[in-house]
Enzyme design. Sequence first.
Site, PDB file in Angstrom:
ATOM      1  N   GLY A 211      -9.758  21.738 -15.774  1.00 45.79           N
ATOM      2  CA  GLY A 211      -9.893  20.279 -15.669  1.00 45.79           C
ATOM      3  C   GLY A 211      -9.783  19.821 -14.225  1.00 45.79           C
TER       4      GLY A 211
ATOM      5  CD  GLU B  83      -6.123  18.655 -17.861  1.00 42.04           C
ATOM      6  OE1 GLU B  83      -6.152  18.256 -16.690  1.00 42.04           O
ATOM      7  OE2 GLU B  83      -5.647  17.994 -18.808  1.00 42.04           O
TER       8      GLU B  83
ATOM      9  CB  THR C 272     -16.164  31.991  -6.983  1.00 37.21           C
ATOM     10  OG1 THR C 272     -15.363  30.906  -6.495  1.00 37.21           O
ATOM     11  CG2 THR C 272     -17.548  31.479  -7.350  1.00 37.21           C
TER      12      THR C 272
ATOM     13  CE1 TYR D 143     -24.367  29.658 -14.704  1.00 32.54           C
ATOM     14  CE2 TYR D 143     -22.386  29.540 -13.354  1.00 32.54           C
ATOM     15  CZ  TYR D 143     -23.112  30.120 -14.378  1.00 32.54           C
ATOM     16  OH  TYR D 143     -22.582  31.182 -15.085  1.00 32.54           O
TER      17      TYR D 143
ATOM     18  CG  HIS E 133     -17.727  25.731  -0.038  1.00 29.65           C
ATOM     19  ND1 HIS E 133     -18.309  26.865   0.446  1.00 29.65           N
ATOM     20  CD2 HIS E 133     -18.374  25.445  -1.207  1.00 29.65           C
ATOM     21  CE1 HIS E 133     -19.259  27.269  -0.388  1.00 29.65           C
ATOM     22  NE2 HIS E 133     -19.323  26.421  -1.404  1.00 29.65           N
ATOM     23  CG  HIS E 134     -14.471  21.400  -1.464  1.00 29.91           C
ATOM     24  ND1 HIS E 134     -13.302  21.846  -2.019  1.00 29.91           N
ATOM     25  CD2 HIS E 134     -15.479  21.986  -2.186  1.00 29.91           C
ATOM     26  CE1 HIS E 134     -13.574  22.650  -3.046  1.00 29.91           C
ATOM     27  NE2 HIS E 134     -14.891  22.758  -3.161  1.00 29.91           N
TER      28      HIS E 134
ATOM     29  CE  LYS F 129     -15.648  28.424  -2.368  1.00 24.72           C
ATOM     30  NZ  LYS F 129     -15.453  28.545  -3.820  1.00 24.72           N
TER      31      LYS F 129
ATOM     32  N   GLY G 153     -18.222  32.628  -3.433  1.00 22.68           N
ATOM     33  CA  GLY G 153     -18.926  33.549  -4.333  1.00 22.68           C
ATOM     34  C   GLY G 153     -20.408  33.584  -4.010  1.00 22.68           C
ATOM     35  CB  THR G 154     -22.817  30.908  -3.090  1.00 26.13           C
ATOM     36  OG1 THR G 154     -22.393  30.146  -4.216  1.00 26.13           O
ATOM     37  CG2 THR G 154     -24.317  30.785  -2.915  1.00 26.13           C
TER      38      THR G 154
HETATM   39  N1  LIG Z   1     -20.671  28.895 -10.020  1.00 25.25           N
HETATM   40  C1  LIG Z   1     -20.850  27.665  -9.515  1.00 25.25           C
HETATM   41  O1  LIG Z   1     -21.975  27.118  -9.492  1.00 25.25           O
HETATM   42  C2  LIG Z   1     -19.662  26.935  -9.003  1.00 25.25           C
HETATM   43  C3  LIG Z   1     -18.442  27.520  -9.049  1.00 25.25           C
HETATM   44  N2  LIG Z   1     -17.327  26.841  -8.659  1.00 25.25           N
HETATM   45  C4  LIG Z   1     -16.055  27.522  -8.843  1.00 25.25           C
HETATM   46  O2  LIG Z   1     -15.368  26.928  -9.946  1.00 25.25           O
HETATM   47  C5  LIG Z   1     -13.966  27.046  -9.750  1.00 25.25           C
HETATM   48  C6  LIG Z   1     -13.309  25.677  -9.916  1.00 25.25           C
HETATM   49  O3  LIG Z   1     -13.749  24.815  -8.911  1.00 25.25           O
HETATM   50  P1  LIG Z   1     -13.124  23.345  -8.748  1.00 25.25           P
HETATM   51  O4  LIG Z   1     -13.181  22.614 -10.032  1.00 25.25           O
HETATM   52  O5  LIG Z   1     -13.748  22.757  -7.542  1.00 25.25           O
HETATM   53  O6  LIG Z   1     -11.602  23.702  -8.417  1.00 25.25           O
HETATM   54  P2  LIG Z   1     -10.290  22.837  -8.690  1.00 25.25           P
HETATM   55  O7  LIG Z   1      -9.236  23.416  -7.819  1.00 25.25           O
HETATM   56  O8  LIG Z   1     -10.571  21.396  -8.595  1.00 25.25           O
HETATM   57  O9  LIG Z   1      -9.929  23.170 -10.211  1.00 25.25           O
HETATM   58  C7  LIG Z   1      -9.491  24.464 -10.579  1.00 25.25           C
HETATM   59  C8  LIG Z   1      -9.039  24.487 -12.023  1.00 25.25           C
HETATM   60  O10 LIG Z   1      -8.534  25.782 -12.294  1.00 25.25           O
HETATM   61  C9  LIG Z   1      -7.246  25.716 -12.829  1.00 25.25           C
HETATM   62  N3  LIG Z   1      -6.332  26.558 -12.046  1.00 25.25           N
HETATM   63  C10 LIG Z   1      -6.141  26.538 -10.721  1.00 25.25           C
HETATM   64  N4  LIG Z   1      -5.245  27.482 -10.363  1.00 25.25           N
HETATM   65  C11 LIG Z   1      -4.878  28.096 -11.479  1.00 25.25           C
HETATM   66  C12 LIG Z   1      -4.003  29.165 -11.751  1.00 25.25           C
HETATM   67  N5  LIG Z   1      -3.310  29.783 -10.801  1.00 25.25           N
HETATM   68  N6  LIG Z   1      -3.860  29.563 -13.015  1.00 25.25           N
HETATM   69  C13 LIG Z   1      -4.552  28.960 -13.989  1.00 25.25           C
HETATM   70  N7  LIG Z   1      -5.395  27.943 -13.793  1.00 25.25           N
HETATM   71  C14 LIG Z   1      -5.569  27.518 -12.543  1.00 25.25           C
HETATM   72  C15 LIG Z   1      -6.755  24.298 -12.762  1.00 25.25           C
HETATM   73  O11 LIG Z   1      -6.373  23.995 -14.095  1.00 25.25           O
HETATM   74  P3  LIG Z   1      -5.797  22.580 -14.605  1.00 25.25           P
HETATM   75  O12 LIG Z   1      -6.970  21.964 -15.265  1.00 25.25           O
HETATM   76  O13 LIG Z   1      -4.707  22.876 -15.555  1.00 25.25           O
HETATM   77  O14 LIG Z   1      -5.362  21.832 -13.370  1.00 25.25           O
HETATM   78  C16 LIG Z   1      -7.933  23.485 -12.273  1.00 25.25           C
HETATM   79  O15 LIG Z   1      -8.429  22.623 -13.223  1.00 25.25           O
HETATM   80  C17 LIG Z   1     -13.778  27.690  -8.382  1.00 25.25           C
HETATM   81  O16 LIG Z   1     -13.599  29.077  -8.552  1.00 25.25           O
HETATM   82  C18 LIG Z   1     -15.100  27.412  -7.671  1.00 25.25           C
HETATM   83  O17 LIG Z   1     -15.406  28.317  -6.666  1.00 25.25           O
HETATM   84  C19 LIG Z   1     -17.388  25.563  -8.192  1.00 25.25           C
HETATM   85  C20 LIG Z   1     -18.594  24.926  -8.105  1.00 25.25           C
HETATM   86  C21 LIG Z   1     -19.843  25.573  -8.474  1.00 25.25           C
HETATM   87  O1  LIG Z   2     -15.762  25.845  -4.840  1.00 25.47           O
HETATM   88  C1  LIG Z   2     -16.847  25.237  -4.749  1.00 25.47           C
HETATM   89  O2  LIG Z   2     -16.920  24.016  -4.574  1.00 25.47           O
HETATM   90  C2  LIG Z   2     -18.079  26.034  -4.902  1.00 25.47           C
HETATM   91  N1  LIG Z   2     -17.961  27.294  -5.226  1.00 25.47           N
HETATM   92  C3  LIG Z   2     -19.011  28.205  -5.484  1.00 25.47           C
HETATM   93  C4  LIG Z   2     -18.920  29.402  -4.548  1.00 25.47           C
HETATM   94  O3  LIG Z   2     -17.811  29.896  -4.288  1.00 25.47           O
HETATM   95  O4  LIG Z   2     -19.957  29.884  -4.105  1.00 25.47           O
HETATM   96  C5  LIG Z   2     -20.366  27.553  -5.550  1.00 25.47           C
HETATM   97  C6  LIG Z   2     -20.557  26.333  -4.706  1.00 25.47           C
HETATM   98  O5  LIG Z   2     -20.885  26.702  -3.410  1.00 25.47           O
HETATM   99  C7  LIG Z   2     -19.386  25.363  -4.742  1.00 25.47           C
END
Ligand SMILES: NC(=O)C1=CN([C@@H]2O[C@H](COP(=O)(O)OP(=O)(O)OC[C@H]3O[C@@H](n4cnc5c(N)ncnc54)[C@H](OP(=O)(O)O)[C@@H]3O)[C@@H](O)[C@H]2O)C=CC1
Ligand SMILES: O=C(O)C1=N[C@H](C(=O)O)C[C@H](O)C1
Length: 239
Positions: A8, A32, A76, A101, A131-132, A135, A141-142
């Site tokens: 979440g 979450e 990732t 994606y 990235h922001h 991260k 991962g990309t």
């Molecule tokens: N493949 C793609 O196209 C993309 C991939 N990503 C990847 O998606 C992932 C999430 O990104 P983003 O939403 O920006 O990250 P956020 O940090 O905003 O959210 C991460 C989520 O993971 C959960 N989390 C974090 N740490 C832990 C932990 N130690 N144990 C269990 N749960 C945990 C949290 O759960 P809770 O809800 O309980 O807070 C939180 O909701 C990243 O790995 C990012 O790189 C991002 C964008 C695009």
């Molecule tokens: O964490 C992100 O935001 C993103 N993560 C992915 C990655 O690790 O490549 C994809 C995208 O770039 C955004």
Amino acid sequence: MKVAILGGGAMGNVLAQMTEEKEGFELAGVIEPLKGQTPDELKEIDVIIDFSNPANLEMLDGYCRNHSCPAVIATTGYEEQQIKQIEKLAESVPVVFSANYSLGINVMKRVISEITPILEDSFDIEIIEKHHNKKLDAPSGTAKMLLAAADEENDYEHVFGRDGNRKRGKEIGVHAVRGGTIAGEHTVIYAGNDEILEIKHTAGSKKIFAAGALKAAEFAASAQAGFYNMEDVLFGLQK
Ligand SMILES: NC(=O)C1=CN([C@@H]2O[C@H](COP(=O)(O)OP(=O)(O)OC[C@H]3O[C@@H](n4cnc5c(N)ncnc54)[C@H](OP(=O)(O)O)[C@@H]3O)[C@@H](O)[C@H]2O)C=CC1
Ligand SMILES: O=C(O)C1=N[C@H](C(=O)O)C[C@H](O)C1
């Protein structure tokens, strides 16, 4: 189609809203994990989409196995061993697994595989990702996926966060920049003598990843058990 979202955070929230707005899709719930929630609390899920953290893999794996639930995995930062675990899960259920994606990056990946063999002998190759500042993982991962696309023969030395002079020979440097709210930028630089070719993708918002993940969810929900990537979803099954 009933979609559950694992995570979440920033992506989970964008995806939840887009799932609710998309025709034919219903949001079963957002799980979450840091609040102690698990997918077991949700009923009749057609597909689970994971934008969370590698720490949740056991939970995801267990849920998908026990409920024969297809998965779209976007998280990732996995270790090698965890990627093997995901491949094993894909023997039992459909799994789409991609570090990115978006359509643009998946086209870029194809371009990189095509042009690298032509340029690699006379050009230096470097990858820069931005990235922001929230991260957690680096390089992205990309960036690793683009590196793999450039390095099919696997005879390069990879240097993460290069510091100092480039050694001569086959070596690809990967550099990570973190700041502000950058949604994601990936550039592959081919630097030759007196000429530079750059292939660059810029994400304008997180919506492109969520839209792609929903496409992948549709694909996974009607696929047979197997390990798929986003190219399979967008361009048809690869060999
Ligand atoms: N493949 C793609 O196209 C993309 C991939 N990503 C990847 O998606 C992932 C999430 O990104 P983003 O939403 O920006 O990250 P956020 O940090 O905003 O959210 C991460 C989520 O993971 C959960 N989390 C974090 N740490 C832990 C932990 N130690 N144990 C269990 N749960 C945990 C949290 O759960 P809770 O809800 O309980 O807070 C939180 O909701 C990243 O790995 C990012 O790189 C991002 C964008 C695009
Ligand atoms: O964490 C992100 O935001 C993103 N993560 C992915 C990655 O690790 O490549 C994809 C995208 O770039 C955004």
